[in-house]
Design a protein around this motif. Sequence first.
Motif, short mmCIF file in Angstrom:
data_model
loop_
_atom_site.label_atom_id
_atom_site.label_comp_id
_atom_site.label_asym_id
_atom_site.label_seq_id
_atom_site.Cartn_x
_atom_site.Cartn_y
_atom_site.Cartn_z
N VAL A 1 41.37 39.37 23.61
CA VAL A 1 42.58 39.02 22.85
C VAL A 1 43.78 38.89 23.78
CG1 VAL A 1 44.22 39.85 21.12
CG2 VAL A 1 41.76 39.98 20.67
N ASP A 2 43.89 39.79 24.74
CA ASP A 2 45.00 39.71 25.70
C ASP A 2 44.97 38.37 26.45
OD1 ASP A 2 45.84 42.22 24.95
OD2 ASP A 2 44.98 43.25 26.69
N LYS A 3 43.78 37.96 26.87
CA LYS A 3 43.65 36.69 27.59
C LYS A 3 43.96 35.50 26.68
CE LYS A 3 40.13 38.32 30.84
NZ LYS A 3 38.71 38.27 31.20
N ILE A 4 43.46 35.55 25.47
CA ILE A 4 43.69 34.46 24.52
C ILE A 4 45.18 34.28 24.27
CG2 ILE A 4 43.37 33.75 22.11
CD1 ILE A 4 40.60 35.21 22.27
N GLN A 5 45.87 35.37 24.03
CA GLN A 5 47.31 35.29 23.73
C GLN A 5 48.11 34.85 24.95
OE1 GLN A 5 47.81 39.34 22.21
NE2 GLN A 5 48.10 38.51 20.16
N THR A 6 47.78 35.40 26.11
CA THR A 6 48.52 35.05 27.33
C THR A 6 48.30 33.60 27.71
OG1 THR A 6 48.33 37.34 28.10
CG2 THR A 6 48.95 35.69 29.72
N LEU A 7 47.05 33.16 27.62
CA LEU A 7 46.75 31.77 27.96
C LEU A 7 47.48 30.82 27.02
CD1 LEU A 7 44.84 30.05 29.88
CD2 LEU A 7 43.41 29.81 27.85
N ALA A 8 47.49 31.12 25.74
CA ALA A 8 48.15 30.25 24.77
C ALA A 8 49.65 30.16 25.04
CB ALA A 8 47.91 30.76 23.36
N ALA A 9 50.24 31.28 25.48
CA ALA A 9 51.68 31.30 25.75
C ALA A 9 52.03 30.60 27.05
CB ALA A 9 52.17 32.75 25.78
N GLN A 10 51.22 30.79 28.07
CA GLN A 10 51.55 30.28 29.40
C GLN A 10 50.96 28.91 29.69
OE1 GLN A 10 50.62 33.19 32.41
NE2 GLN A 10 51.84 34.80 31.47
N PHE A 11 49.84 28.59 29.06
CA PHE A 11 49.16 27.31 29.34
C PHE A 11 48.77 26.64 28.03
CE2 PHE A 11 48.41 30.19 32.89
CZ PHE A 11 48.74 29.41 33.99
#
Length: 232
Positions: free
Chosen positions: A63-73
Amino acid sequence: MTTIAERLEGAYAHIAKAAKVAGRDPKTITLLSVSKRKPLADIVAALECGQHAFGENYVQEGVDKIQTLAAQFPQFQPQWHLIGPLQSNKTAVVAEHFDWVQSLDRAKIAKRLNEQRPAHLKPIQICIQVNISGEESKSGVKPDEVLSLAQTVAQMDNLTLRGLMAIGSTDATPAVQQSEFQAMKKLFDTLKSQHPQLDTLSMGMSGDLEIAIMEGTTMVRLGTAIFGARTN
Protein backbone atom coordinates in the motif's frame (compact mmCIF):
# COMPACT_ATOMS: atom_id res chain seq x y z
CA MET A 1 26.41 -4.16 -12.81
CA THR A 2 23.41 -5.78 -14.47
CA THR A 3 20.51 -3.38 -14.85
CA ILE A 4 16.82 -4.06 -14.28
CA ALA A 5 16.27 -3.53 -18.01
CA GLU A 6 18.79 -6.27 -18.78
CA ARG A 7 17.29 -8.62 -16.20
CA LEU A 8 13.80 -8.05 -17.59
CA GLU A 9 15.05 -8.78 -21.08
CA GLY A 10 16.67 -11.96 -19.78
CA ALA A 11 13.51 -13.01 -17.94
CA TYR A 12 11.37 -12.62 -21.04
CA ALA A 13 13.96 -14.54 -23.07
CA HIS A 14 13.87 -17.31 -20.46
CA ILE A 15 10.09 -17.48 -20.67
CA ALA A 16 10.18 -17.51 -24.47
CA LYS A 17 12.72 -20.34 -24.52
CA ALA A 18 10.69 -22.44 -22.08
CA ALA A 19 7.52 -21.74 -24.04
CA LYS A 20 9.17 -22.88 -27.26
CA VAL A 21 10.20 -26.16 -25.64
CA ALA A 22 6.62 -26.60 -24.42
CA GLY A 23 5.18 -25.79 -27.83
CA ARG A 24 3.44 -22.70 -26.49
CA ASP A 25 3.15 -19.07 -27.52
CA PRO A 26 5.12 -16.98 -24.97
CA LYS A 27 2.47 -14.26 -25.33
CA THR A 28 0.10 -16.53 -23.40
CA ILE A 29 2.34 -16.27 -20.32
CA THR A 30 2.30 -13.13 -18.17
CA LEU A 31 5.34 -12.09 -16.15
CA LEU A 32 4.46 -10.85 -12.67
CA SER A 33 7.37 -8.91 -11.17
CA VAL A 34 7.58 -9.68 -7.46
CA SER A 35 8.70 -6.41 -5.92
CA LYS A 36 8.55 -7.16 -2.21
CA ARG A 37 11.36 -5.60 -0.17
CA LYS A 38 12.51 -3.65 -3.22
CA PRO A 39 12.67 0.15 -3.35
CA LEU A 40 10.29 2.25 -5.37
CA ALA A 41 13.12 3.31 -7.67
CA ASP A 42 13.46 -0.28 -8.87
CA ILE A 43 9.76 -0.48 -9.64
CA VAL A 44 9.94 2.79 -11.56
CA ALA A 45 12.90 1.42 -13.53
CA ALA A 46 10.85 -1.65 -14.47
CA LEU A 47 7.86 0.51 -15.40
CA GLU A 48 10.08 2.57 -17.67
CA CYS A 49 10.94 -0.67 -19.49
CA GLY A 50 7.27 -1.38 -20.08
CA GLN A 51 6.71 -3.84 -17.25
CA HIS A 52 3.15 -3.52 -16.01
CA ALA A 53 2.24 -6.10 -13.35
CA PHE A 54 3.78 -6.17 -9.87
CA GLY A 55 3.28 -8.55 -6.95
CA GLU A 56 3.58 -7.64 -3.29
CA ASN A 57 3.60 -10.10 -0.38
CA TYR A 58 3.06 -7.70 2.51
CA VAL A 59 -0.05 -5.53 2.65
CA GLN A 60 1.31 -2.38 4.27
CA GLU A 61 4.51 -2.37 2.23
CA GLY A 62 2.46 -2.75 -0.92
CA VAL A 63 0.00 0.00 0.00
CA ASP A 64 2.84 2.39 0.81
CA LYS A 65 4.35 1.78 -2.64
CA ILE A 66 1.02 2.09 -4.41
CA GLN A 67 0.24 5.42 -2.76
CA THR A 68 3.73 6.86 -3.19
CA LEU A 69 3.97 5.82 -6.82
CA ALA A 70 0.56 7.32 -7.61
CA ALA A 71 1.57 10.61 -5.98
CA GLN A 72 5.06 10.90 -7.46
CA PHE A 73 4.67 9.15 -10.82
CA PRO A 74 1.04 9.58 -11.91
CA GLN A 75 2.02 8.81 -15.52
CA PHE A 76 2.34 5.14 -14.60
CA GLN A 77 -0.73 2.96 -14.08
CA PRO A 78 0.66 -0.40 -12.93
CA GLN A 79 -1.38 -3.42 -11.99
CA TRP A 80 -0.90 -4.42 -8.36
CA HIS A 81 -1.29 -8.01 -7.18
CA LEU A 82 -1.36 -9.14 -3.56
CA ILE A 83 0.34 -12.54 -3.54
CA GLY A 84 0.93 -12.93 0.21
CA PRO A 85 -1.42 -14.01 3.01
CA LEU A 86 -4.33 -11.70 3.79
CA GLN A 87 -5.76 -11.39 7.29
CA SER A 88 -9.22 -10.06 8.11
CA ASN A 89 -7.93 -6.84 9.64
CA LYS A 90 -6.19 -5.88 6.39
CA THR A 91 -9.01 -6.48 3.91
CA ALA A 92 -10.29 -2.88 3.86
CA VAL A 93 -6.97 -1.36 2.83
CA VAL A 94 -6.41 -4.10 0.25
CA ALA A 95 -9.89 -3.54 -1.18
CA GLU A 96 -9.08 0.15 -1.57
CA HIS A 97 -5.70 -0.19 -3.26
CA PHE A 98 -4.95 -3.53 -4.94
CA ASP A 99 -6.21 -4.62 -8.36
CA TRP A 100 -5.74 -8.34 -7.81
CA VAL A 101 -5.72 -10.70 -4.82
CA GLN A 102 -4.08 -13.99 -5.74
CA SER A 103 -4.00 -15.40 -2.22
CA LEU A 104 -7.69 -15.78 -1.42
CA ASP A 105 -8.22 -18.83 0.77
CA ARG A 106 -11.38 -18.18 2.81
CA ALA A 107 -14.98 -17.22 2.15
CA LYS A 108 -14.79 -14.76 5.05
CA ILE A 109 -12.01 -12.83 3.31
CA ALA A 110 -13.94 -12.83 0.04
CA LYS A 111 -17.02 -11.43 1.79
CA ARG A 112 -15.04 -8.64 3.41
CA LEU A 113 -13.26 -7.68 0.19
CA ASN A 114 -16.57 -7.61 -1.64
CA GLU A 115 -18.18 -5.39 0.98
CA GLN A 116 -15.19 -3.06 1.32
CA ARG A 117 -14.35 -2.48 -2.35
CA PRO A 118 -15.04 1.21 -3.11
CA ALA A 119 -17.94 1.67 -5.53
CA HIS A 120 -15.91 3.73 -8.01
CA LEU A 121 -13.33 0.99 -8.53
CA LYS A 122 -13.55 -2.03 -10.82
CA PRO A 123 -14.07 -5.41 -9.15
CA ILE A 124 -11.03 -7.02 -7.53
CA GLN A 125 -9.58 -9.75 -9.74
CA ILE A 126 -9.37 -12.93 -7.69
CA CYS A 127 -7.26 -16.07 -7.78
CA ILE A 128 -7.91 -18.76 -5.20
CA GLN A 129 -4.69 -19.98 -3.63
CA VAL A 130 -4.41 -23.75 -3.50
CA ASN A 131 -2.08 -25.56 -1.12
CA ILE A 132 -1.16 -28.11 -3.75
CA SER A 133 1.86 -29.40 -1.82
CA GLY A 134 -0.05 -30.02 1.41
CA GLU A 135 2.75 -28.38 3.41
CA GLU A 136 1.57 -26.87 6.69
CA SER A 137 3.87 -23.89 6.17
CA LYS A 138 1.97 -22.83 3.04
CA SER A 139 -1.31 -20.97 2.80
CA GLY A 140 -4.17 -21.96 0.54
CA VAL A 141 -7.23 -24.14 0.42
CA LYS A 142 -7.16 -27.88 -0.05
CA PRO A 143 -7.85 -28.96 -3.63
CA ASP A 144 -11.23 -30.40 -2.68
CA GLU A 145 -12.31 -27.03 -1.26
CA VAL A 146 -11.71 -25.03 -4.44
CA LEU A 147 -15.04 -25.52 -6.19
CA SER A 148 -17.06 -24.38 -3.18
CA LEU A 149 -14.99 -21.25 -2.58
CA ALA A 150 -15.06 -20.44 -6.29
CA GLN A 151 -18.85 -20.59 -6.31
CA THR A 152 -18.94 -18.17 -3.37
CA VAL A 153 -16.64 -15.71 -5.13
CA ALA A 154 -18.57 -15.96 -8.39
CA GLN A 155 -21.70 -14.67 -6.68
CA MET A 156 -20.08 -11.44 -5.48
CA ASP A 157 -20.52 -8.27 -7.51
CA ASN A 158 -17.28 -6.58 -6.48
CA LEU A 159 -15.06 -9.61 -7.10
CA THR A 160 -14.19 -11.26 -10.42
CA LEU A 161 -12.95 -14.84 -10.29
CA ARG A 162 -9.97 -15.19 -12.63
CA GLY A 163 -8.38 -18.51 -11.67
CA LEU A 164 -5.99 -20.27 -9.31
CA MET A 165 -2.60 -19.67 -7.73
CA ALA A 166 -0.18 -22.12 -6.16
CA ILE A 167 3.33 -22.35 -4.77
CA GLY A 168 5.12 -25.63 -5.41
CA SER A 169 6.82 -27.71 -2.75
CA THR A 170 9.96 -26.28 -1.21
CA ASP A 171 13.16 -27.96 -2.46
CA ALA A 172 11.17 -30.53 -4.41
CA THR A 173 12.52 -32.76 -7.15
CA PRO A 174 11.49 -31.98 -10.73
CA ALA A 175 9.23 -35.03 -10.68
CA VAL A 176 7.36 -33.72 -7.62
CA GLN A 177 7.12 -30.24 -9.13
CA GLN A 178 5.70 -31.67 -12.32
CA SER A 179 3.17 -33.78 -10.45
CA GLU A 180 1.94 -30.79 -8.44
CA PHE A 181 1.65 -28.53 -11.47
CA GLN A 182 -0.17 -31.23 -13.42
CA ALA A 183 -2.63 -31.51 -10.54
CA MET A 184 -3.11 -27.73 -10.57
CA LYS A 185 -3.77 -27.69 -14.31
CA LYS A 186 -6.33 -30.46 -13.94
CA LEU A 187 -8.02 -28.57 -11.11
CA PHE A 188 -8.00 -25.37 -13.16
CA ASP A 189 -9.57 -27.13 -16.15
CA THR A 190 -12.28 -28.61 -13.92
CA LEU A 191 -13.03 -25.19 -12.46
CA LYS A 192 -13.03 -23.57 -15.90
CA SER A 193 -15.67 -26.03 -17.07
CA GLN A 194 -17.98 -24.47 -14.47
CA HIS A 195 -16.70 -20.89 -14.84
CA PRO A 196 -15.71 -20.44 -18.51
CA GLN A 197 -14.39 -16.91 -18.00
CA LEU A 198 -11.36 -18.15 -16.05
CA ASP A 199 -8.04 -17.33 -17.71
CA THR A 200 -5.34 -17.30 -15.03
CA LEU A 201 -3.27 -20.16 -13.64
CA SER A 202 -0.55 -18.50 -11.57
CA MET A 203 2.24 -20.96 -10.80
CA GLY A 204 5.95 -21.07 -11.37
CA MET A 205 8.86 -19.07 -9.97
CA SER A 206 12.57 -18.95 -10.72
CA GLY A 207 13.30 -22.50 -9.61
CA ASP A 208 10.41 -24.24 -11.39
CA LEU A 209 9.52 -21.90 -14.24
CA GLU A 210 10.24 -24.35 -17.06
CA ILE A 211 8.11 -27.10 -15.55
CA ALA A 212 5.26 -24.68 -14.80
CA ILE A 213 5.25 -23.48 -18.40
CA MET A 214 5.32 -27.05 -19.67
CA GLU A 215 2.30 -27.84 -17.50
CA GLY A 216 0.20 -24.86 -18.57
CA THR A 217 0.81 -21.87 -16.33
CA THR A 218 -0.42 -18.52 -17.65
CA MET A 219 1.45 -16.38 -15.12
CA VAL A 220 4.93 -16.79 -13.61
CA ARG A 221 6.13 -14.83 -10.59
CA LEU A 222 9.74 -13.65 -10.69
CA GLY A 223 11.49 -11.39 -8.17
CA THR A 224 15.24 -11.85 -7.80
CA ALA A 225 15.58 -12.57 -11.53
CA ILE A 226 14.39 -9.02 -12.22
CA PHE A 227 15.37 -6.94 -9.21
CA GLY A 228 18.42 -8.82 -7.96
CA ALA A 229 18.99 -10.37 -4.56
CA ARG A 230 17.29 -8.72 -1.60
CA THR A 231 19.58 -6.98 0.81
CA ASN A 232 17.34 -7.37 3.86
